[in-house]
Design a protein around this motif. Structure first.
Motif, PDB file in Angstrom:
ATOM      1  N   ASP A  53       0.966  -1.018  -0.065  1.00 25.85           N
ATOM      2  CA  ASP A  53      -0.061  -0.118   0.059  1.00 25.85           C
ATOM      3  C   ASP A  53       1.040   1.292  -0.074  1.00 25.85           C
ATOM      4  O   ASP A  53       0.481   2.420  -0.811  1.00 25.85           O
ATOM      5  CB  ASP A  53      -0.882   0.119   1.405  1.00 25.85           C
ATOM      6  CG  ASP A  53      -1.978  -1.078   1.039  1.00 25.85           C
ATOM      7  OD1 ASP A  53      -2.215  -1.456   0.015  1.00 25.85           O
ATOM      8  OD2 ASP A  53      -2.600  -1.559   2.089  1.00 25.85           O
ATOM      9  N   LEU A  82       2.382   1.879  -3.509  1.00 28.53           N
ATOM     10  CA  LEU A  82       1.228   2.469  -4.213  1.00 28.53           C
ATOM     11  C   LEU A  82       1.226   4.051  -3.977  1.00 28.53           C
ATOM     12  O   LEU A  82       1.122   4.603  -4.887  1.00 28.53           O
ATOM     13  CB  LEU A  82      -0.204   1.890  -4.015  1.00 28.53           C
ATOM     14  CG  LEU A  82      -1.293   2.628  -5.139  1.00 28.53           C
ATOM     15  CD1 LEU A  82      -0.962   2.325  -6.791  1.00 28.53           C
ATOM     16  CD2 LEU A  82      -2.682   1.808  -4.672  1.00 28.53           C
ATOM     17  N   ARG A  96      -3.537  -0.142 -15.121  1.00 25.74           N
ATOM     18  CA  ARG A  96      -2.273  -0.924 -14.758  1.00 25.74           C
ATOM     19  C   ARG A  96      -1.333  -0.078 -14.266  1.00 25.74           C
ATOM     20  O   ARG A  96      -0.920   0.902 -14.975  1.00 25.74           O
ATOM     21  CB  ARG A  96      -2.071  -1.974 -15.682  1.00 25.74           C
ATOM     22  CG  ARG A  96      -0.757  -2.865 -15.161  1.00 25.74           C
ATOM     23  CD  ARG A  96      -0.520  -4.041 -15.963  1.00 25.74           C
ATOM     24  NE  ARG A  96       0.156  -5.277 -15.444  1.00 25.74           N
ATOM     25  CZ  ARG A  96       1.350  -5.086 -14.826  1.00 25.74           C
ATOM     26  NH1 ARG A  96       2.269  -4.410 -15.422  1.00 25.74           N
ATOM     27  NH2 ARG A  96       1.857  -6.233 -14.509  1.00 25.74           N
ATOM     28  N   TRP A 117      -0.323  -3.301  -9.959  1.00 21.14           N
ATOM     29  CA  TRP A 117      -1.716  -3.141  -9.588  1.00 21.14           C
ATOM     30  C   TRP A 117      -2.494  -2.977 -10.617  1.00 21.14           C
ATOM     31  O   TRP A 117      -2.122  -2.126 -11.770  1.00 21.14           O
ATOM     32  CB  TRP A 117      -1.822  -1.676  -8.848  1.00 21.14           C
ATOM     33  CG  TRP A 117      -1.251  -1.906  -7.434  1.00 21.14           C
ATOM     34  CD1 TRP A 117      -1.759  -2.054  -6.077  1.00 21.14           C
ATOM     35  CD2 TRP A 117       0.426  -1.146  -7.331  1.00 21.14           C
ATOM     36  NE1 TRP A 117      -0.560  -1.855  -5.107  1.00 21.14           N
ATOM     37  CE2 TRP A 117       0.682  -1.383  -6.090  1.00 21.14           C
ATOM     38  CE3 TRP A 117       1.180  -0.864  -8.020  1.00 21.14           C
ATOM     39  CZ2 TRP A 117       1.743  -0.989  -5.517  1.00 21.14           C
ATOM     40  CZ3 TRP A 117       2.386  -0.484  -7.635  1.00 21.14           C
ATOM     41  CH2 TRP A 117       2.740  -0.756  -6.241  1.00 21.14           C
ATOM     42  N   TRP A 154      -7.502  -0.739  -6.093  1.00 22.87           N
ATOM     43  CA  TRP A 154      -6.627  -1.193  -6.783  1.00 22.87           C
ATOM     44  C   TRP A 154      -6.149  -2.455  -6.355  1.00 22.87           C
ATOM     45  O   TRP A 154      -6.093  -2.564  -5.008  1.00 22.87           O
ATOM     46  CB  TRP A 154      -5.153  -0.228  -7.072  1.00 22.87           C
ATOM     47  CG  TRP A 154      -5.236   1.098  -7.703  1.00 22.87           C
ATOM     48  CD1 TRP A 154      -5.532   2.211  -7.175  1.00 22.87           C
ATOM     49  CD2 TRP A 154      -5.085   1.239  -9.080  1.00 22.87           C
ATOM     50  NE1 TRP A 154      -5.467   3.224  -8.032  1.00 22.87           N
ATOM     51  CE2 TRP A 154      -5.519   2.496  -9.362  1.00 22.87           C
ATOM     52  CE3 TRP A 154      -5.148   0.414 -10.075  1.00 22.87           C
ATOM     53  CZ2 TRP A 154      -5.401   3.139 -10.554  1.00 22.87           C
ATOM     54  CZ3 TRP A 154      -4.883   0.909 -11.436  1.00 22.87           C
ATOM     55  CH2 TRP A 154      -5.279   2.191 -11.667  1.00 22.87           C
ATOM     56  N   GLY A 164      -3.361  -5.149  -5.814  1.00 19.09           N
ATOM     57  CA  GLY A 164      -1.804  -5.101  -6.198  1.00 19.09           C
ATOM     58  C   GLY A 164      -1.134  -6.351  -5.686  1.00 19.09           C
ATOM     59  O   GLY A 164      -1.765  -7.016  -5.052  1.00 19.09           O
TER      60      GLY A 164
END
Ligand SMILES: Cc1cc2nc3c(=O)[nH]c(=O)nc-3n(C[C@H](O)[C@H](O)[C@H](O)COP(=O)(O)O)c2cc1C
Length: 198
Positions: free
Chosen positions: A12, A15, A168, A184, A191, A193
């Motif tokens: 996380d 991202l 993506r 992801w 999302w 992932g």
């Protein structure tokens, strides 16, 4: 040895870091995510790639925006395929980001008007280039650019803002203690992932 970044083993956080880098890119002139490469596919199915200036990234909608001339090859290719991909590698932070998704040209709507109004005059000059971008010239200087405010404004019909809605995302962080690669895919407004082998 520098400490490992907080996102190192946190999907996380990776991202979030990816979006932070993209969102910071437009304001950081010398940053890789200020000038990523844009990939499209031409009518023969051949890949095409070139540099663009990233104008905005928005983690909320999962989109990025850049500007181009609607007469350009990239605009024609995006109009035909509806797809695009972007790539940047920041050697300072050792992060590569890849974004791919659907792409829409905004030419005559409020988004395009706001993008035009928010651009510097020096950026808008190129939309008045004649002949059109990519036209063959008899000599290197056989083209003109607008010089007055009125002639710069006359280039507005050639301007378009392109919004790439990411489907993506891919993140690669290089570190000799072990690279970290993650991807992801869009799942509605979330999302999904996964870590990937680097
Ligand atoms: C630093 C840099 C920034 C650029 N930014 C843009 C841009 O934001 N939009 C654009 O259409 N072309 C931009 N270009 C030019 C493109 O890379 C490309 O040469 C040109 O637009 C023609 O591409 P096309 O024929 O594939 O459409 C930039 C080039 C460089 C080197």
């Amino acid at each position: 040895m520098t400490p490992l970044p907080a996102f190192y083993d946190d999907l996380d956080a990776s991202l979030a870091h990816l979006w932070q880098l993209l969102q910071d890119g437009p304001a950081l002139r010398r940053n890789a995510f200020h000038m990523p490469a844009l990939a499209t596919v031409d009518e023969a199915g051949a890949p095409q790639v070139r540099t663009i200036v990233l104008r905005e990234a928005d983690s909320g909608s999962g989109s990025v925006r850049f500007h181009c001339d609607r007469r350009s090859r990239k605009a024609v290719e995006i109009a035909a395929s509806g797809r695009a991909a972007l790539h940047g590698y920041d050697s300072a932070s050792k992060v590569q980001i890849r974004v791919s998704g659907t792409a829409v040209l905004h030419t005559d709507d409020a988004l395009a008007d706001a993008a035009w109004a928010g651009s510097l005059a020096m950026s808008l000059v190129c939309y008045g280039v004649a002949p059109e971008p990519g036209a063959e010239l008899s000599s290197g200087d056989a083209y003109s650019l607008p010089e007055t405010d009125a002639s710069i404004a006359a280039g507005r019909p050639n301007f378009c803002a392109v919004v790439v809605m990411a489907t993506r995302l891919e993140f690669l962080f290089l570190d000799r203690r072990g690279h970290r690669r993650a991807a992801w895919t869009r799942n509605g407004d979330r999302w999904a992932g996964t870590w990937l082998a680097p």
